[in-house]
Enzyme design. Structure first.
Site, mmCIF file in Angstrom:
data_model
loop_
_atom_site.group_PDB
_atom_site.id
_atom_site.type_symbol
_atom_site.label_atom_id
_atom_site.label_comp_id
_atom_site.label_asym_id
_atom_site.label_seq_id
_atom_site.Cartn_x
_atom_site.Cartn_y
_atom_site.Cartn_z
ATOM 1 N N GLU A 124 0.864 -1.196 0.000
ATOM 2 C CA GLU A 124 0.000 0.000 0.000
ATOM 3 C C GLU A 124 0.895 1.238 0.000
ATOM 4 O O GLU A 124 2.096 1.135 0.296
ATOM 5 C CB GLU A 124 -0.889 0.006 1.255
ATOM 6 C CG GLU A 124 -1.858 -1.158 1.268
ATOM 7 C CD GLU A 124 -2.881 -1.074 2.394
ATOM 8 O OE1 GLU A 124 -2.853 -0.074 3.164
ATOM 9 O OE2 GLU A 124 -3.706 -1.992 2.482
ATOM 10 N N GLU A 358 9.310 -7.428 -3.770
ATOM 11 C CA GLU A 358 9.237 -8.655 -2.941
ATOM 12 C C GLU A 358 10.255 -8.602 -1.788
ATOM 13 O O GLU A 358 10.861 -9.604 -1.428
ATOM 14 C CB GLU A 358 9.346 -9.918 -3.792
ATOM 15 C CG GLU A 358 8.142 -10.025 -4.719
ATOM 16 C CD GLU A 358 7.875 -11.397 -5.286
ATOM 17 O OE1 GLU A 358 8.245 -12.401 -4.658
ATOM 18 O OE2 GLU A 358 7.263 -11.457 -6.367
HETATM 19 C C1 LIG Z 1 7.815 -2.215 -10.124
HETATM 20 C C2 LIG Z 1 7.251 -2.692 -8.829
HETATM 21 C C3 LIG Z 1 6.397 -3.783 -8.813
HETATM 22 C C4 LIG Z 1 5.845 -4.214 -7.604
HETATM 23 N N1 LIG Z 1 4.929 -5.236 -7.596
HETATM 24 C C5 LIG Z 1 4.226 -5.514 -6.464
HETATM 25 C C6 LIG Z 1 3.119 -6.423 -6.472
HETATM 26 O O1 LIG Z 1 2.781 -7.023 -7.506
HETATM 27 N N2 LIG Z 1 2.428 -6.608 -5.316
HETATM 28 C C7 LIG Z 1 2.747 -5.974 -4.160
HETATM 29 O O2 LIG Z 1 2.063 -6.188 -3.165
HETATM 30 N N3 LIG Z 1 3.801 -5.103 -4.103
HETATM 31 C C8 LIG Z 1 4.527 -4.855 -5.228
HETATM 32 N N4 LIG Z 1 5.588 -3.953 -5.191
HETATM 33 C C9 LIG Z 1 5.896 -3.271 -3.937
HETATM 34 C C10 LIG Z 1 7.265 -3.617 -3.359
HETATM 35 O O3 LIG Z 1 7.262 -4.912 -2.826
HETATM 36 C C11 LIG Z 1 7.614 -2.535 -2.336
HETATM 37 O O4 LIG Z 1 7.918 -1.365 -3.078
HETATM 38 C C12 LIG Z 1 8.786 -2.910 -1.449
HETATM 39 O O5 LIG Z 1 8.424 -3.962 -0.587
HETATM 40 C C13 LIG Z 1 9.299 -1.734 -0.631
HETATM 41 O O6 LIG Z 1 8.263 -1.049 -0.019
HETATM 42 P P1 LIG Z 1 8.178 0.557 -0.150
HETATM 43 O O7 LIG Z 1 8.290 0.877 -1.597
HETATM 44 O O8 LIG Z 1 6.975 1.033 0.561
HETATM 45 O O9 LIG Z 1 9.471 1.077 0.558
HETATM 46 P P2 LIG Z 1 9.681 1.376 2.166
HETATM 47 O O10 LIG Z 1 9.159 0.210 2.948
HETATM 48 O O11 LIG Z 1 9.105 2.714 2.422
HETATM 49 O O12 LIG Z 1 11.227 1.421 2.254
HETATM 50 C C14 LIG Z 1 11.996 2.578 1.915
HETATM 51 C C15 LIG Z 1 13.464 2.288 2.271
HETATM 52 O O13 LIG Z 1 13.581 2.036 3.699
HETATM 53 C C16 LIG Z 1 14.185 0.775 3.898
HETATM 54 N N5 LIG Z 1 13.603 0.124 5.094
HETATM 55 C C17 LIG Z 1 12.305 0.032 5.438
HETATM 56 N N6 LIG Z 1 12.163 -0.659 6.589
HETATM 57 C C18 LIG Z 1 13.404 -1.019 6.973
HETATM 58 C C19 LIG Z 1 13.943 -1.747 8.076
HETATM 59 N N7 LIG Z 1 13.161 -2.270 9.003
HETATM 60 N N8 LIG Z 1 15.282 -1.914 8.140
HETATM 61 C C20 LIG Z 1 16.102 -1.414 7.178
HETATM 62 N N9 LIG Z 1 15.661 -0.703 6.121
HETATM 63 C C21 LIG Z 1 14.336 -0.508 6.010
HETATM 64 C C22 LIG Z 1 13.901 -0.025 2.642
HETATM 65 O O14 LIG Z 1 14.824 -1.077 2.480
HETATM 66 C C23 LIG Z 1 14.010 1.046 1.576
HETATM 67 O O15 LIG Z 1 15.350 1.231 1.252
HETATM 68 C C24 LIG Z 1 6.185 -3.543 -6.393
HETATM 69 C C25 LIG Z 1 7.068 -2.462 -6.421
HETATM 70 C C26 LIG Z 1 7.589 -2.019 -7.617
HETATM 71 C C27 LIG Z 1 8.491 -0.810 -7.595
#
Ligand SMILES: Cc1cc2nc3c(=O)[nH]c(=O)nc-3n(C[C@H](O)[C@H](O)[C@H](O)COP(=O)(O)OP(=O)(O)OC[C@H]3O[C@@H](n4cnc5c(N)ncnc54)[C@H](O)[C@@H]3O)c2cc1C
Length: 375
Positions: A124, A358
């Site tokens: 989300e 993922e």
């Molecule tokens: C092209 C694309 C396709 C995708 N497809 C799907 C899909 O089909 N279904 C689905 O459900 N999702 C999908 N995603 C979502 C994807 O899994 C998430 O973008 C990813 O899990 C990261 O979440 P976020 O973008 O909210 O980043 P955030 O969680 O906001 O993270 C931002 C940064 O903070 C770091 N961070 C966060 N928490 C921690 C922690 N505890 N310790 C250390 N570092 C941390 C992260 O590593 C990252 O560098 C997709 C994303 C993209 C870009």
């Protein structure tokens, strides 16, 4: 690691498919951000859209190593297609693992035929690395659930005909995440913004908006509260698929760099003869092979039972290796590598996503460290 004759046969079939059917349109698909539906139909003809579906529903039900090989070979030619397929397979795996017999009968044979395409909606806008913070809510009303919320980054978001959705039955209770099966044409479900991405541009990534979506209660796939556990067990296999895709992109970048370095001459000899270039290629080759072996090892371990640490190590190492190898492949091409006339610039842009979706590299390291702490 030795492959069985069946695994070699599948590898050769997919390799041939990639050579003959994927080839030249990849650049155009990237530029126009258009998913190649003809390639998808070709995958369906080979039954690859049923990779993780039991044979009784028409699927191939392949072992984990074969699944990894298919992902690697497809990503070698077209990462967006491999990604679309692996997400479709996340959806079929959820239906296979958590669905009732009637869910399986209703959805799996059609999904094996390629349509409907599946999507997996966990993330989300404000809940990515920590999906427990999701706010999408599915409230029980009699024999129905009423769903409100927004999912983001959903691969196959526009193309999909069925969505595996994760939502809380009580927004204020993180313990209530539950998995549901949502036909895409249901009233109140809209496809929102399509993302304009750095790489993986032919893959369709959208938001999905749920506005008073009503579904029958029997569309609930898991017990109330077991959605996240279900998601994480399915995502272990998913992460091995992403690691495999990273290996495929890295191999493509390496092959392009080796071919170019043998052909391009500077200072009166092919640039591969310059030690700095030759050593760069040696590092790339070593990274690709190490990533492949770690990924196959994780696949073998997953065959014997879910092993999140092995999957996390494979995804972390292979995705970071893919970024490094693609970066060096651009470098080997010099200025030409920085143009759209050569595929390496696309590999460079595409490789980056494998370190993010993922579960980011940081989250994979968190999983690995968690196991070390418990030893
Ligand atoms: C092209 C694309 C396709 C995708 N497809 C799907 C899909 O089909 N279904 C689905 O459900 N999702 C999908 N995603 C979502 C994807 O899994 C998430 O973008 C990813 O899990 C990261 O979440 P976020 O973008 O909210 O980043 P955030 O969680 O906001 O993270 C931002 C940064 O903070 C770091 N961070 C966060 N928490 C921690 C922690 N505890 N310790 C250390 N570092 C941390 C992260 O590593 C990252 O560098 C997709 C994303 C993209 C870009």
């Amino acid at each position: 690691m030795e492959l069985t004759s069946e695994q070699e046969l599948v590898r050769d079939t997919v390799r041939e498919f990639v050579e003959n059917e994927v080839g030249t349109d990849v650049r155009e698909a990237d530029e126009t951000q258009t998913f190649p539906e003809d390639v998808w139909d070709g995958l369906a003809e080979l039954d690859l859209t049923g990779l993780t579906v039991p044979e009784e529903f028409g699927g191939m039900d392949v072992d984990e190593v074969t699944y990894s090989i298919v992902n690697e070979e497809l990503a070698y030619g077209h990462l967006a297609v491999a990604t679309a397929l692996s997400v479709h397979c996340l959806a079929t795996s959820c239906i296979r693992e958590f669905g009732s017999e009637s869910h399986r009968e209703e959805w799996l044979p059609e999904m094996v035929s390629g349509r409907p395409v599946g999507a997996f909606a966990l993330s989300e806008p404000d809940a990515g690395s920590n999906p427990a913070e999701m706010t999408t809510e599915a409230v029980r009303e009699g024999d129905e659930y009423v769903i409100n919320g927004k999912k983001q980054w959903i691969t196959n978001g526009e193309r999909a005909g069925v969505v595996v959705l994760f939502a809380k039955t009580d927004r204020d209770d993180p313990e209530t995440v539950t998995q549901f099966l949502i036909p895409k044409d249901v009233d109140g479900l809209e496809v929102g913004k399509k993302e304009d991405k750095l790489g993986l541009r032919a893959s369709d990534t959208t938001t999905l908006i749920f506005d008073d979506v009503r579904i029958p209660a029997e569309n609930r796939l898991t017990e109330v509260g077991s959605g996240l556990k279900a998601a994480f067990s399915i995502l272990t296999g998913g992460r091995i698929a992403i690691a495999s895709q990273a290996v495929g992109v890295a191999q493509a970048a390496l092959d392009a760099a080796v071919a170019y370095a043998n052909e391009r001459e500077q200072f009166g000899q092919p640039i591969i003869e310059h030690q700095a270039v030759g050593h760069k290629l040696a590092d790339m080759q070593t990274d690709v092979q190490a990533a492949r072996l770690l990924t196959r090892d994780a696949a073998r371990k997953n065959e014997d039972g879910v092993d999140p640490t092995a999957a996390a190590m494979a995804k972390y190492f292979a995705s970071e290796a893919a970024v490094d190898v693609a970066n060096e492949a651009v470098q080997v091409h010099g200025g030409y590598g920085y143009t759209k006339d050569f595929d390496v610039e696309r590999y460079y842009r595409d490789a980056k996503i494998t370190t993010i979706y993922e579960g980011t590299s940081e989250i994979q390291k968190k999983i690995i460290a968690r196991e070390l702490k418990s030893r």
